[in-house]
Design a protein around this motif. Structure first.
Motif, mmCIF file in Angstrom:
data_model
loop_
_atom_site.group_PDB
_atom_site.id
_atom_site.type_symbol
_atom_site.label_atom_id
_atom_site.label_comp_id
_atom_site.label_asym_id
_atom_site.label_seq_id
_atom_site.Cartn_x
_atom_site.Cartn_y
_atom_site.Cartn_z
ATOM 1 N N PHE A 1 6.390 7.336 -12.666
ATOM 2 C CA PHE A 1 7.291 8.508 -12.981
ATOM 3 C C PHE A 1 8.498 8.131 -13.145
ATOM 4 C CE2 PHE A 1 3.484 9.515 -10.422
ATOM 5 C CZ PHE A 1 2.859 10.546 -10.964
ATOM 6 N N HIS B 1 -0.493 13.868 -5.392
ATOM 7 C CA HIS B 1 0.625 12.907 -5.112
ATOM 8 C C HIS B 1 1.469 13.079 -4.107
ATOM 9 C CE1 HIS B 1 4.513 11.713 -7.334
ATOM 10 N NE2 HIS B 1 4.059 10.765 -6.758
ATOM 11 N N GLY C 1 8.042 13.991 -11.514
ATOM 12 C CA GLY C 1 7.240 13.831 -10.402
ATOM 13 C C GLY C 1 7.801 12.687 -9.572
ATOM 14 N N THR D 1 9.769 10.631 -6.907
ATOM 15 C CA THR D 1 10.055 11.066 -5.413
ATOM 16 C C THR D 1 10.882 9.910 -4.821
ATOM 17 O OG1 THR D 1 8.184 10.543 -4.417
ATOM 18 C CG2 THR D 1 8.369 12.750 -5.234
ATOM 19 N N VAL D 2 10.546 8.717 -5.153
ATOM 20 C CA VAL D 2 11.366 7.614 -4.523
ATOM 21 C C VAL D 2 11.798 6.881 -5.721
ATOM 22 C CG1 VAL D 2 11.185 5.449 -3.207
ATOM 23 C CG2 VAL D 2 9.671 7.309 -2.821
ATOM 24 N N HIS E 1 8.896 1.790 -9.658
ATOM 25 C CA HIS E 1 7.741 1.253 -9.091
ATOM 26 C C HIS E 1 6.503 1.752 -9.971
ATOM 27 C CE1 HIS E 1 8.464 5.164 -7.335
ATOM 28 N NE2 HIS E 1 7.249 5.310 -7.405
ATOM 29 N N HIS F 1 2.284 2.813 -10.146
ATOM 30 C CA HIS F 1 1.142 2.952 -9.054
ATOM 31 C C HIS F 1 -0.098 2.421 -9.758
ATOM 32 C CE1 HIS F 1 3.005 6.471 -6.956
ATOM 33 N NE2 HIS F 1 3.973 6.401 -8.008
ATOM 34 N N MET G 1 0.895 -1.031 -0.189
ATOM 35 C CA MET G 1 -0.098 -0.050 0.000
ATOM 36 C C MET G 1 0.949 1.300 0.183
ATOM 37 S SD MET G 1 -2.641 -1.555 0.121
ATOM 38 C CE MET G 1 -3.783 -0.342 -0.147
ATOM 39 N N ASP G 2 0.496 2.228 -0.730
ATOM 40 C CA ASP G 2 1.005 3.641 -0.835
ATOM 41 C C ASP G 2 0.819 4.272 0.579
ATOM 42 O OD1 ASP G 2 1.581 6.529 -1.216
ATOM 43 O OD2 ASP G 2 2.004 5.753 -3.067
HETATM 44 P P1 5GP Z 1 6.915 8.418 -6.831
HETATM 45 O O1 5GP Z 1 6.531 9.928 -6.832
HETATM 46 O O2 5GP Z 1 8.296 8.160 -6.645
HETATM 47 O O3 5GP Z 1 6.409 7.798 -8.150
HETATM 48 O O4 5GP Z 1 6.171 8.033 -6.001
HETATM 49 C C1 5GP Z 1 6.626 7.360 -4.425
HETATM 50 C C2 5GP Z 1 5.294 6.930 -3.961
HETATM 51 O O5 5GP Z 1 5.616 6.413 -2.776
HETATM 52 C C3 5GP Z 1 4.329 8.222 -3.348
HETATM 53 O O6 5GP Z 1 3.001 8.058 -4.079
HETATM 54 C C4 5GP Z 1 4.278 8.068 -1.686
HETATM 55 O O7 5GP Z 1 3.099 8.445 -1.294
HETATM 56 C C5 5GP Z 1 4.917 6.674 -1.428
HETATM 57 N N1 5GP Z 1 5.847 6.765 -0.353
HETATM 58 C C6 5GP Z 1 6.508 7.464 0.047
HETATM 59 N N2 5GP Z 1 7.281 6.931 1.182
HETATM 60 C C7 5GP Z 1 6.655 5.733 1.228
HETATM 61 C C8 5GP Z 1 6.800 4.763 2.506
HETATM 62 O O8 5GP Z 1 7.588 4.852 3.300
HETATM 63 N N3 5GP Z 1 6.012 3.732 2.375
HETATM 64 C C9 5GP Z 1 5.115 3.434 1.383
HETATM 65 N N4 5GP Z 1 4.328 2.303 1.484
HETATM 66 N N5 5GP Z 1 4.916 4.365 0.546
HETATM 67 C C10 5GP Z 1 5.598 5.635 0.417
#
Ligand code: 5GP
Length: 143
Positions: free
Chosen positions: A92, A120, A98, A100-101, A105, A107, A35-36
């Protein structure tokens, strides 16, 4: 960490190593789904390959077949679990897009007619809500 370099200290790498908790709904040899924590909608799930890559730009293409097979499985399961009207799939690549991690992955976000996506990386969901939603998805996956 230089731009474009995979950082094994990223948050999803820590989740994959079990160093920080997550609400997992699926796992096999190559893929994990959980889960996000800041869902853009009810049941927002992340599908994550175990192999390290920042995103689609540096990934071994061999991962896309198993990754998207599980994206499809999870999409079908979340639609069923939440009686959703549709499912948004988003991915992303690098900060300009956009991301951030910086561990690849995808979504998977259940959608409901007339309900917009929340921001987001917006607001943290309560752990008990994430746990309940994860249970519904696991049940829909039959696991
Ligand atoms: P990105 O912006 O990289 O595509 O998405 C990263 C996603 O990871 C975001 O939707 C954010 O809410 C989620 N996220 C960030 N930190 C954590 C975490 O510690 N655990 C989980 N399960 N999701 C996270």
């Amino acid at each position: 960490m230089a731009e474009g370099v995979y950082d094994p200290g990223n948050i999803f790498a820590k989740i994959l190593r079990g160093e920080i908790p997550s609400h997992r709904v699926y796992e096999d040899d190559a893929i994990v789904a959980f889960m996000d924590v800041m869902p853009q909608g009810t049941g927002h799930t992340l599908v994550v390959p175990k192999a390290p890559s920042r995103n689609i730009l540096d990934a071994d293409p061999a991962i896309f077949k198993p990754l998207f097979a599980i994206v499809q499985k999870v999409a079908v399961a979340v639609k069923k679990a939440f009686d959703a009207d549709g499912v948004t799939i988003v991915q992303f690549n690098e900060p300009a897009s956009g991301q951030t991690v910086f561990h690849l992955h995808v979504h998977v976000i259940p959608r409901f007619d007339g309900v917009p996506l929340k921001p987001h990386s917006g607001q943290m969901e309560k752990p008990e809500v994430l746990a309940e939603n994860a249970g519904k998805i696991r049940a829909a996956l039959g696991s």
